[in-house]
Design a protein around this motif. Structure first.
Motif, PDB file in Angstrom:
ATOM      1  N   GLU A 143       0.820  -1.217   0.000  1.00 46.96           N
ATOM      2  CA  GLU A 143       0.000   0.000   0.000  1.00 46.96           C
ATOM      3  C   GLU A 143       0.853   1.266   0.000  1.00 46.96           C
ATOM      4  N   ALA A 173     -10.232   0.384 -16.531  1.00 46.06           N
ATOM      5  CA  ALA A 173     -10.855   0.315 -15.196  1.00 46.06           C
ATOM      6  C   ALA A 173      -9.843   0.633 -14.097  1.00 46.06           C
ATOM      7  N   ASP A 174      -8.617   0.143 -14.264  1.00 47.50           N
ATOM      8  CA  ASP A 174      -7.580   0.372 -13.258  1.00 47.50           C
ATOM      9  C   ASP A 174      -7.285   1.857 -13.093  1.00 47.50           C
ATOM     10  N   THR A 175      -7.229   2.575 -14.204  1.00 45.48           N
ATOM     11  CA  THR A 175      -6.908   4.005 -14.136  1.00 45.48           C
ATOM     12  C   THR A 175      -8.033   4.813 -13.501  1.00 45.48           C
ATOM     13  N   ARG A 178      -9.608   3.944 -10.739  1.00 46.47           N
ATOM     14  CA  ARG A 178      -9.647   3.759  -9.287  1.00 46.47           C
ATOM     15  C   ARG A 178      -9.236   5.052  -8.582  1.00 46.47           C
ATOM     16  N   PRO A 179      -9.880   5.390  -7.456  1.00 44.02           N
ATOM     17  CA  PRO A 179      -9.503   6.622  -6.742  1.00 44.02           C
ATOM     18  C   PRO A 179      -8.068   6.602  -6.228  1.00 44.02           C
ATOM     19  N   ASP A 180      -7.542   5.410  -5.948  1.00 45.13           N
ATOM     20  CA  ASP A 180      -6.170   5.312  -5.415  1.00 45.13           C
ATOM     21  C   ASP A 180      -5.136   5.052  -6.508  1.00 45.13           C
ATOM     22  N   PHE A 181      -5.529   5.252  -7.774  1.00 42.73           N
ATOM     23  CA  PHE A 181      -4.600   4.979  -8.879  1.00 42.73           C
ATOM     24  C   PHE A 181      -3.427   5.948  -8.845  1.00 42.73           C
ATOM     25  N   TYR A 239      -2.402   9.110 -15.006  1.00 44.39           N
ATOM     26  CA  TYR A 239      -1.978   9.579 -13.686  1.00 44.39           C
ATOM     27  C   TYR A 239      -1.521  11.036 -13.720  1.00 44.39           C
TER      28      TYR A 239
END
Length: 197
Positions: A24, A99-101, A103-106, A171
């Motif tokens: 994390e 979908a991965d991009t 994510r809020p935590d990307f 990002y």
């Protein structure tokens, strides 16, 4: 880098917790920016436990990269088992990247991020990243070969480069623009007519 100490219980709760915390924090904040004391505090272990389980931060970094690699390989292997058509597999890879991009935590690609922190191409972290990227490109090349692409290796390289651009662009800039461009360009690669002869 030093290897992890040999331990009869390599899946102890403390070891698992340390790796989960490292996964994390290394991804969210960077590897070099995340110190051992912060890892220890977040994992709620003692310094002695940290060194007993990993021996060094370097060993934990390598396990973090290996875990990310294992996750990608398992996900793509499962995808391949669920779909027989190579175009459907590649389409699902595109969908997963998009979908991965979202994510809020990307925070971009964990492998590219890690590579940026270790300059030497012979550093063990860079070696592990190169092995991961070679495997991913090989996975793509096999799908393009199954599609009958005249140059499956070149198609795989293009797809991989498009993916890298999409995750970096998402990002650092406009995620919608980056992933839309990736979606269009990647699908053209595997929807293009196959050259005959």
């Amino acid at each position: 880098m030093t290897d992890a100490p040999s331990s009869p219980n390599r899946t102890s709760p403390a070891r698992v917790r340390l790796l989960a915390v490292a996964d994390e924090l290394f991804y969210a904040d960077g590897i070099t920016a995340t110190g051992i004391d912060r890892l220890i505090a977040a994992a709620q272990v003692t310094k002695a436990t940290f060194y007993k389980q990993y021996g060094s931060k370097d060993a934990l970094i390598l396990e973090y990269v290996a875990g990310r690699d294992r996750h990608v390989r398992e996900a793509l292997t499962a995808l391949l088992e669920a779909r027989q058509d190579p175009a459907a597999v590649l389409s699902a890879v595109v969908d997963a990247v998009v979908a991965d991009t979202a994510r809020p935590d990307f925070r971009g690609d964990p492998f590219l991020n890690a590579a940026a922190e270790f300059a030497s191409p012979v550093h063990p972290v860079r070696v592990a990243i190169t092995e991961h990227r070679d495997w991913f490109t090989g996975f793509l090349e096999d799908r393009f070969r199954e599609l009958g692409a005249p140059q499956p290796g070149a198609a795989a390289d293009e797809f991989s480069l498009l993916r890298d651009g999409a995750v970096c662009g998402s990002y650092a800039g406009d995620a919608v623009a980056a992933t839309s461009a990736f979606d269009r360009a990647a699908r053209r690669l595997f929807a293009a007519p196959v050259a005959v002869g």
